[in-house]
Design a protein around this motif. Structure first.
Motif, mmCIF file in Angstrom:
data_model
loop_
_atom_site.group_PDB
_atom_site.id
_atom_site.type_symbol
_atom_site.label_atom_id
_atom_site.label_comp_id
_atom_site.label_asym_id
_atom_site.label_seq_id
_atom_site.Cartn_x
_atom_site.Cartn_y
_atom_site.Cartn_z
ATOM 1 N N LEU A 264 0.819 -1.208 0.000
ATOM 2 C CA LEU A 264 0.000 0.000 0.000
ATOM 3 C C LEU A 264 0.856 1.262 0.000
ATOM 4 O O LEU A 264 1.851 1.357 0.721
ATOM 5 N N VAL A 265 0.436 2.241 -0.796
ATOM 6 C CA VAL A 265 1.002 3.594 -0.751
ATOM 7 C C VAL A 265 -0.169 4.552 -0.648
ATOM 8 O O VAL A 265 -1.083 4.510 -1.476
ATOM 9 N N ASP A 266 -0.156 5.398 0.384
ATOM 10 C CA ASP A 266 -1.186 6.435 0.451
ATOM 11 C C ASP A 266 -0.545 7.796 0.257
ATOM 12 O O ASP A 266 0.603 8.021 0.623
ATOM 13 N N VAL A 267 -1.303 8.700 -0.351
ATOM 14 C CA VAL A 267 -0.823 10.041 -0.689
ATOM 15 C C VAL A 267 -1.805 11.049 -0.117
ATOM 16 O O VAL A 267 -3.012 10.935 -0.349
ATOM 17 N N ALA B 122 8.227 10.853 3.578
ATOM 18 C CA ALA B 122 7.890 9.438 3.377
ATOM 19 C C ALA B 122 7.935 8.725 4.724
ATOM 20 O O ALA B 122 8.909 8.872 5.475
ATOM 21 N N PHE B 123 6.903 7.974 5.016
ATOM 22 C CA PHE B 123 6.773 7.275 6.293
ATOM 23 C C PHE B 123 6.350 5.845 5.974
ATOM 24 O O PHE B 123 5.409 5.649 5.203
ATOM 25 N N GLY B 124 7.005 4.873 6.564
ATOM 26 C CA GLY B 124 6.636 3.501 6.238
ATOM 27 C C GLY B 124 6.920 2.536 7.369
ATOM 28 O O GLY B 124 7.604 2.851 8.341
ATOM 29 N N ASN B 125 6.397 1.326 7.213
ATOM 30 C CA ASN B 125 6.596 0.274 8.216
ATOM 31 C C ASN B 125 7.513 -0.831 7.706
ATOM 32 O O ASN B 125 7.731 -1.824 8.395
ATOM 33 N N ASP B 126 8.039 -0.657 6.496
ATOM 34 C CA ASP B 126 8.910 -1.659 5.881
ATOM 35 C C ASP B 126 10.059 -0.914 5.202
ATOM 36 O O ASP B 126 9.841 -0.195 4.224
ATOM 37 N N ASP B 127 11.263 -1.066 5.729
ATOM 38 C CA ASP B 127 12.389 -0.255 5.262
ATOM 39 C C ASP B 127 12.670 -0.452 3.778
ATOM 40 O O ASP B 127 12.944 0.518 3.049
ATOM 41 N N GLU B 128 12.591 -1.688 3.308
ATOM 42 C CA GLU B 128 12.893 -1.964 1.903
ATOM 43 C C GLU B 128 11.868 -1.297 0.979
ATOM 44 O O GLU B 128 12.232 -0.654 -0.014
ATOM 45 N N PHE B 129 10.598 -1.438 1.317
ATOM 46 C CA PHE B 129 9.556 -0.844 0.478
ATOM 47 C C PHE B 129 9.618 0.685 0.547
ATOM 48 O O PHE B 129 9.463 1.367 -0.475
ATOM 49 N N THR B 130 9.869 1.222 1.731
ATOM 50 C CA THR B 130 9.988 2.681 1.866
ATOM 51 C C THR B 130 11.120 3.198 0.995
ATOM 52 O O THR B 130 10.972 4.226 0.306
ATOM 53 N N GLY C 155 -0.690 -4.815 9.032
ATOM 54 C CA GLY C 155 0.579 -5.504 8.836
ATOM 55 C C GLY C 155 1.124 -5.518 7.427
ATOM 56 O O GLY C 155 2.203 -6.058 7.181
ATOM 57 N N ALA C 156 0.419 -4.944 6.463
ATOM 58 C CA ALA C 156 0.902 -4.947 5.080
ATOM 59 C C ALA C 156 2.045 -3.942 4.913
ATOM 60 O O ALA C 156 2.054 -2.902 5.578
ATOM 61 N N PRO C 157 3.003 -4.215 4.030
ATOM 62 C CA PRO C 157 4.009 -3.197 3.707
ATOM 63 C C PRO C 157 3.307 -1.943 3.208
ATOM 64 O O PRO C 157 2.443 -2.013 2.326
ATOM 65 N N TRP C 158 3.701 -0.794 3.753
ATOM 66 C CA TRP C 158 2.941 0.431 3.518
ATOM 67 C C TRP C 158 3.846 1.654 3.593
ATOM 68 O O TRP C 158 4.771 1.701 4.403
ATOM 69 N N GLN D 220 6.624 5.618 -11.695
ATOM 70 C CA GLN D 220 7.951 4.996 -11.663
ATOM 71 C C GLN D 220 7.986 3.819 -10.716
ATOM 72 O O GLN D 220 8.576 2.775 -11.007
ATOM 73 N N LEU D 221 7.352 3.965 -9.545
ATOM 74 C CA LEU D 221 7.326 2.876 -8.574
ATOM 75 C C LEU D 221 6.649 1.639 -9.163
ATOM 76 O O LEU D 221 7.162 0.517 -9.031
ATOM 77 N N VAL D 222 5.512 1.823 -9.803
ATOM 78 C CA VAL D 222 4.796 0.694 -10.393
ATOM 79 C C VAL D 222 5.654 0.011 -11.462
ATOM 80 O O VAL D 222 5.731 -1.219 -11.527
ATOM 81 N N CYS D 223 6.298 0.832 -12.298
ATOM 82 C CA CYS D 223 7.166 0.259 -13.338
ATOM 83 C C CYS D 223 8.334 -0.498 -12.709
ATOM 84 O O CYS D 223 8.731 -1.575 -13.193
ATOM 85 N N ASP D 224 8.910 0.029 -11.625
ATOM 86 C CA ASP D 224 10.003 -0.652 -10.939
ATOM 87 C C ASP D 224 9.538 -1.982 -10.357
ATOM 88 O O ASP D 224 10.230 -3.000 -10.464
#
Length: 236
Positions: free
Chosen positions: A108-111, A129-137, A194-197, A229-233
């Motif tokens: 999930l990404v919220d804007v 940028a704020f997240g609960n998963d370092d890799e996804f952030t 608990g989802a990567p966000w 870009q994120l989606v393409c990556d």
């Protein structure tokens, strides 16, 4: 992708002053950005499933408006004490996050133009940028920086959560002035199950005061390029 879609934000009963309200037709910038990103993604056709959710409403005072001290129940059953009616974006995103998880979305990404505190912290040159998963952030931050949107990760320490504890509900909808952008993000994060966000606070970048390069005066469209870009990556 989830986008805050407050079509006009007066602040509700905790009403904004006239100067603070003058640009609040733009409080739907998060929602607009994810819709625009989806239009671009549909043209590019990356091999990945993408879902967009835009919780849309107005925040206005009236005889039926929510009041400070009210307790509301989010879609997932969590109760929220209304400490300030001008902290409405996190309420609609709480339900959007809960809905996203209920239909099986797992990244999930919220804007959102969430907090004035974000503009104080980073001005108009960078989104938080704020997240609960370092890799996804880091993936989101890297996507933003690669296309010129600029993003900067901020801390999400559990100790901040005490700022929005409530005596009468599971949580309050604000954590006070200190670290306002962080507590706003953490409140949204209470609903990701608990989802990567990653939460992108675009309050400082959603509107430009003047034209410069590819940016024209007015609404900027940040972070459309980041999301595409994120989606393409992620699609590889």
């Amino acid at each position: 992708m989830l986008g805050k879609g407050i079509t006009f934000d007066s602040g509700g009963l905790d009403i904004k002053n006239a100067a603070g309200m003058s640009t609040m037709k733009g409080d739907m910038a998060g929602g607009a950005s994810v819709i625009a990103a989806m239009q671009a993604i549909a043209r590019l056709k990356p091999k990945i499933n993408v879902t967009v959710i835009v919780p849309a409403t107005e925040n206005m005072p009236s005889g039926t408006a929510q009041r400070p001290g009210d307790v509301v129940r989010a879609m997932n059953g969590k109760t929220i004490e209304i400490d300030n009616t001008d902290a409405e974006g996190r309420l609609v995103l709480a339900d959007a996050m809960s809905y996203a998880r209920s239909v099986g979305l797992n990244r999930l990404v919220d804007v959102a133009t969430l907090t004035g505190a974000m503009s104080v912290a980073l001005g108009d040159q960078c989104m938080g940028a704020f997240g609960n998963d370092d890799e996804f952030t880091q993936q989101v931050v890297s996507a933003a920086n690669s296309v010129g949107d600029r993003a900067w990760p901020l801390p999400m320490f559990d100790e901040y959560k005490s700022q929005y504890s409530s005596d009468i509900a599971d949580i309050k909808n604000t954590g006070g002035r200190g670290a306002g952008s962080i507590t706003g993000a953490l409140i949204i994060g209470e609903f990701n199950d608990g989802a990567p966000w990653v939460h992108l606070d675009i309050a400082g970048m959603a509107r430009a005061r003047g034209s410069s390069g590819a940016t024209v005066k007015g609404a900027t469209g940040v972070p459309v390029r980041t999301l595409v870009q994120l989606v393409c990556d992620l699609a590889g």
